[in-house]
Write an enzyme that holds these catalytic residues in place. Structure first.
Site, PDB file in Angstrom:
ATOM      1  N   ARG A   1       5.234 -17.439  -0.357  1.00 31.88           N
ATOM      2  CA  ARG A   1       6.044 -17.815   0.718  1.00 31.88           C
ATOM      3  C   ARG A   1       6.982 -16.972   1.745  1.00 31.88           C
ATOM      4  NH1 ARG A   1       8.784 -17.827  -4.681  1.00 31.88           N
ATOM      5  NH2 ARG A   1       9.067 -19.651  -4.389  1.00 31.88           N
TER       6      ARG A   1
ATOM      7  N   GLU B   1       0.733  -0.629  -0.028  1.00 29.52           N
ATOM      8  CA  GLU B   1       0.228   0.110  -0.133  1.00 29.52           C
ATOM      9  C   GLU B   1       1.161   1.447   0.298  1.00 29.52           C
ATOM     10  OE1 GLU B   1      -3.909   1.823   1.586  1.00 29.52           O
ATOM     11  OE2 GLU B   1      -3.571  -0.032   2.150  1.00 29.52           O
TER      12      GLU B   1
ATOM     13  N   GLY C   1      -6.113   4.816   0.286  1.00 23.51           N
ATOM     14  CA  GLY C   1      -6.543   3.614  -0.572  1.00 23.51           C
ATOM     15  C   GLY C   1      -7.629   3.257  -0.476  1.00 23.51           C
TER      16      GLY C   1
ATOM     17  N   GLY D   1      -6.877   6.005 -14.151  1.00 19.60           N
ATOM     18  CA  GLY D   1      -7.921   7.132 -14.221  1.00 19.60           C
ATOM     19  C   GLY D   1      -8.166   8.425 -13.433  1.00 19.60           C
TER      20      GLY D   1
END
Length: 140
Positions: free
Chosen positions: A91, A62, A82, A108
């Site tokens: 893993r 993020e 966000g 966009g």
């Protein structure tokens, strides 16, 4: 693609009083359509079992995607926040640095979607994430 020219120093010299600073996330490269960053795998980012916490991987993802969106917009007019993040942990990683590579899927006017792949020190993918960012008017 970027709103203006940025350097890794620009990104790394932001204030450190946020989660990216606490986890020592560093931006390492800016390309024409990607950014990369690293995060140490240590006691700050471990889960109790001694491996990289999935949430820490999501913080790296993020952070990279949010900053990439910031780099695409006019910060005098807009902010990038966000909207949705997902991650598949592939893993375990016990130590060293993980490296995230963030590339655009969609840029966009109101939303950005980023693909973030995180690799261990041996170049094996440990996590793949997708981040959707909303571009909103800057609060006055």
């Amino acid at each position: 693609m970027w709103f203006k020219d940025f350097t890794t120093d620009d990104l790394n010299n932001r204030p450190k009083n946020h989660i990216g600073g606490l986890l020592d996330i560093k931006f390492t490269e800016i390309g024409e359509d990607f950014i990369t960053g690293t995060m140490p795998v240590d006691e700050r980012t471990h889960q109790p079992a001694g491996i990289l916490h999935g949430g820490a991987s999501v913080v790296l993802a993020e952070t990279l995607g949010s900053i990439a969106s910031y780099m695409c917009i006019d910060p005098e007019k807009y902010v990038a926040v966000g909207l949705e993040v997902n991650a598949n942990h592939l893993r375990p990683v016990k130590s060293g640095l993980v490296k995230g590579i963030c590339t655009p899927i969609h840029i966009g006017a109101k939303t950005h979607i980023w693909d973030i792949k995180i690799y261990n020190d041996r170049g094996k993918m440990s996590c793949i994430s997708r981040l959707t960012v909303a571009v909103i008017n800057k609060p006055q």
